[in-house]
Scaffold this motif. Structure first.
Motif, PDB file in Angstrom:
ATOM      1  N   HIS A 119      -4.730  -5.347 -31.223  1.00  0.00           N
ATOM      2  CA  HIS A 119      -6.126  -5.176 -30.511  1.00  0.00           C
ATOM      3  C   HIS A 119      -7.507  -5.131 -31.299  1.00  0.00           C
ATOM      4  O   HIS A 119      -8.595  -4.873 -31.004  1.00  0.00           O
ATOM      5  CB  HIS A 119      -5.940  -3.738 -29.924  1.00  0.00           C
ATOM      6  CG  HIS A 119      -4.750  -3.819 -29.071  1.00  0.00           C
ATOM      7  ND1 HIS A 119      -4.081  -4.760 -28.596  1.00  0.00           N
ATOM      8  CD2 HIS A 119      -3.983  -2.584 -28.857  1.00  0.00           C
ATOM      9  CE1 HIS A 119      -2.937  -4.196 -28.144  1.00  0.00           C
ATOM     10  NE2 HIS A 119      -2.885  -3.022 -28.273  1.00  0.00           N
ATOM     11  N   HIS A 163       3.736  -8.295 -22.125  1.00  0.00           N
ATOM     12  CA  HIS A 163       4.796  -7.338 -21.751  1.00  0.00           C
ATOM     13  C   HIS A 163       5.293  -8.037 -20.432  1.00  0.00           C
ATOM     14  O   HIS A 163       4.546  -7.986 -19.568  1.00  0.00           O
ATOM     15  CB  HIS A 163       4.093  -6.178 -21.395  1.00  0.00           C
ATOM     16  CG  HIS A 163       3.496  -5.321 -22.718  1.00  0.00           C
ATOM     17  ND1 HIS A 163       4.406  -4.536 -23.557  1.00  0.00           N
ATOM     18  CD2 HIS A 163       2.349  -5.194 -23.237  1.00  0.00           C
ATOM     19  CE1 HIS A 163       3.501  -4.283 -24.360  1.00  0.00           C
ATOM     20  NE2 HIS A 163       2.188  -4.757 -24.117  1.00  0.00           N
ATOM     21  N   ASP A 166      -2.097  -9.288 -23.941  1.00  0.00           N
ATOM     22  CA  ASP A 166      -1.532  -7.860 -23.691  1.00  0.00           C
ATOM     23  C   ASP A 166      -1.189  -7.508 -22.095  1.00  0.00           C
ATOM     24  O   ASP A 166      -1.657  -6.494 -21.709  1.00  0.00           O
ATOM     25  CB  ASP A 166      -2.432  -6.804 -24.323  1.00  0.00           C
ATOM     26  CG  ASP A 166      -1.935  -5.495 -24.258  1.00  0.00           C
ATOM     27  OD1 ASP A 166      -0.596  -5.586 -24.244  1.00  0.00           O
ATOM     28  OD2 ASP A 166      -2.507  -4.538 -24.784  1.00  0.00           O
ATOM     29  N   HIS A 191       1.650 -11.439 -27.839  1.00  0.00           N
ATOM     30  CA  HIS A 191       1.760 -10.003 -27.413  1.00  0.00           C
ATOM     31  C   HIS A 191       1.379  -9.882 -25.970  1.00  0.00           C
ATOM     32  O   HIS A 191       0.420  -9.730 -25.389  1.00  0.00           O
ATOM     33  CB  HIS A 191       0.443  -9.017 -28.085  1.00  0.00           C
ATOM     34  CG  HIS A 191       0.611  -7.619 -27.930  1.00  0.00           C
ATOM     35  ND1 HIS A 191       0.320  -6.586 -28.877  1.00  0.00           N
ATOM     36  CD2 HIS A 191       0.800  -6.889 -26.856  1.00  0.00           C
ATOM     37  CE1 HIS A 191       0.572  -5.666 -28.434  1.00  0.00           C
ATOM     38  NE2 HIS A 191       0.690  -5.594 -27.098  1.00  0.00           N
ATOM     39  N   LYS A 218       7.339  -2.745 -32.681  1.00  0.00           N
ATOM     40  CA  LYS A 218       6.022  -2.183 -32.059  1.00  0.00           C
ATOM     41  C   LYS A 218       5.696  -0.848 -32.252  1.00  0.00           C
ATOM     42  O   LYS A 218       6.875   0.088 -32.105  1.00  0.00           O
ATOM     43  CB  LYS A 218       6.095  -2.429 -30.618  1.00  0.00           C
ATOM     44  CG  LYS A 218       4.813  -2.056 -29.856  1.00  0.00           C
ATOM     45  CD  LYS A 218       3.591  -2.717 -30.037  1.00  0.00           C
ATOM     46  CE  LYS A 218       2.339  -2.288 -29.346  1.00  0.00           C
ATOM     47  NZ  LYS A 218       2.871  -2.562 -27.776  1.00  0.00           N
TER      48      LYS A 218
HETATM   49 ZN    ZN Z   1       0.556  -4.306 -25.530  1.00  0.00          ZN
END
Ligand code: ZN
Length: 328
Positions: A207, A24, A266, A22, A145
């Motif tokens: 998360h 970006h 993340d 996960h 997502k």
């Molecule tokens: Zn994320």
């Protein structure tokens, strides 16, 4: 042997190797970038390209060979940018569809396609990305997502979850669901997806590492879903510290849960949402880098006695298992 589509083409699932599940690569707000590029790119798009290439290469240098990019509609996907940086770094980037919103829907969806019906326009959007490709990039998304946060399961949020569920059932694509663990949302989330027929072994409750509530975490995995311990380095006030996360992982690995846990940061390799070097008040950007797991977390897990075979499960086989049913 199943193959999945990455930015650079098809890869055998068994060849994905160590994976961050996960991250970006870029969040770029399209209208902002188009009309105010001097603000969006801090005046220097090429500089952003170089910075992201450098960060991806640093990850690859640690032996990480695959990143699942969880950037969806509303995050600001930029496929030209992703393809450009991937040409320069030998790493598999798996892209996502879905929508990153807690409740608000884009006006065309809210006004032109307002009802949640069997052929919801959201499902069509997700399926287009999964089966045709994201825009004209030629790259198929391979993951979905979605996001539920403190607003909870609103009507719009449930509509999105159902659409994601249908797209997952139709394609075998996994779902990564942003959650707010302090609100213990996993049971309802998994109920909604189960009603759509989703295979929960293809659902990452993202998360989840923010909490240390072992009963809550075990319940997620006992239903067959995957725990996203995906915010290593991002330690916001009020969430689990690094050492607490490591303790939780050591305990869960000892209990035999390693094959249902994935790891990530993340991280945002570039984002026009914040100034470079600023994440938020009281959040350290020193730890929130995509090499933190390799450099700091894995050594801490080994110190805590986590077996190499369990690290291999969390880094290789558990993330690969998400893609075992994908029809590409
Ligand atoms: Zn994320």
């Amino acid at each position: 042997m199943s193959t999945i589509e990455t930015v650079r083409g098809p890869v055998n699932v068994t060849d994905l190797g160590p994976t961050l599940a996960h991250e970006h690569v870029i969040l770029s707000t399209a209208e902002f970038a188009k009309f105010y590029p001097e603000l969006s790119w801090n005046g220097d798009r090429q500089g952003v390209v170089e910075s992201v290439v450098e960060q991806l290469q640093a990850v690859r240098d640690r032996g990480i060979t695959t990143i699942l990019d969880c950037t969806a509609y509303f995050h600001g996907r930029d496929m030209d940018f992703v393809q450009e940086v991937n040409e320069r770094v030998d790493i598999n980037l798996i892209m996502s569809t879905g929508i990153y919103t807690y409740d608000f829907l884009p006006y065309p969806i809210a006004y032109r396609f307002p009802t949640s019906v069997e052929d919801d326009v959201l499902t069509k959007m997700f399926l287009r990305d999964l089966t045709v490709g994201i825009g004209d990039s030629g790259v198929k998304a391979q993951s979905i997502k979605v996001a539920t946060d403190t607003a909870g399961f609103t009507d719009n949020n449930k509509r999105i979850l159902r659409a994601a569920g249908r797209a997952s059932v139709e394609t075998g694509a996994p779902i990564t669901a942003h959650t707010h663990p302090a609100d213990h949302q996993a049971p309802e989330l998994l109920d909604i997806l189960t009603k759509q027929g989703v295979d929960l072994s293809k659902v990452v409750v993202a998360h989840s590492g923010d909490t240390t509530d072992l009963d809550y975490l075990r319940a997620i995995m006992d239903r067959g879903a995957i725990m996203g311990n995906d915010r290593f380095g991002l330690y916001m006030p009020g969430v689990a510290t690094e050492d607490e996360r490591v303790d939780v992982l050591a305990t869960l690995c000892a209990d035999g849960y390693a094959d249902r846990i994935v790891l990530a940061h993340d991280s945002l390799l570039y984002s026009d949402w914040t100034e470079p070097g600023f994440v938020g008040q009281d959040i350290s950007v020193d730890t929130w880098v995509p090499t933190h797991i390799s450099d700091v977390v894995l050594p801490k897990l080994r110190d805590r006695g986590v077996a190499e075979s369990d690290i291999e499960k969390m880094m290789v086989s558990a993330p690969a298992s998400l893609f075992s049913s994908i029809a590409s």
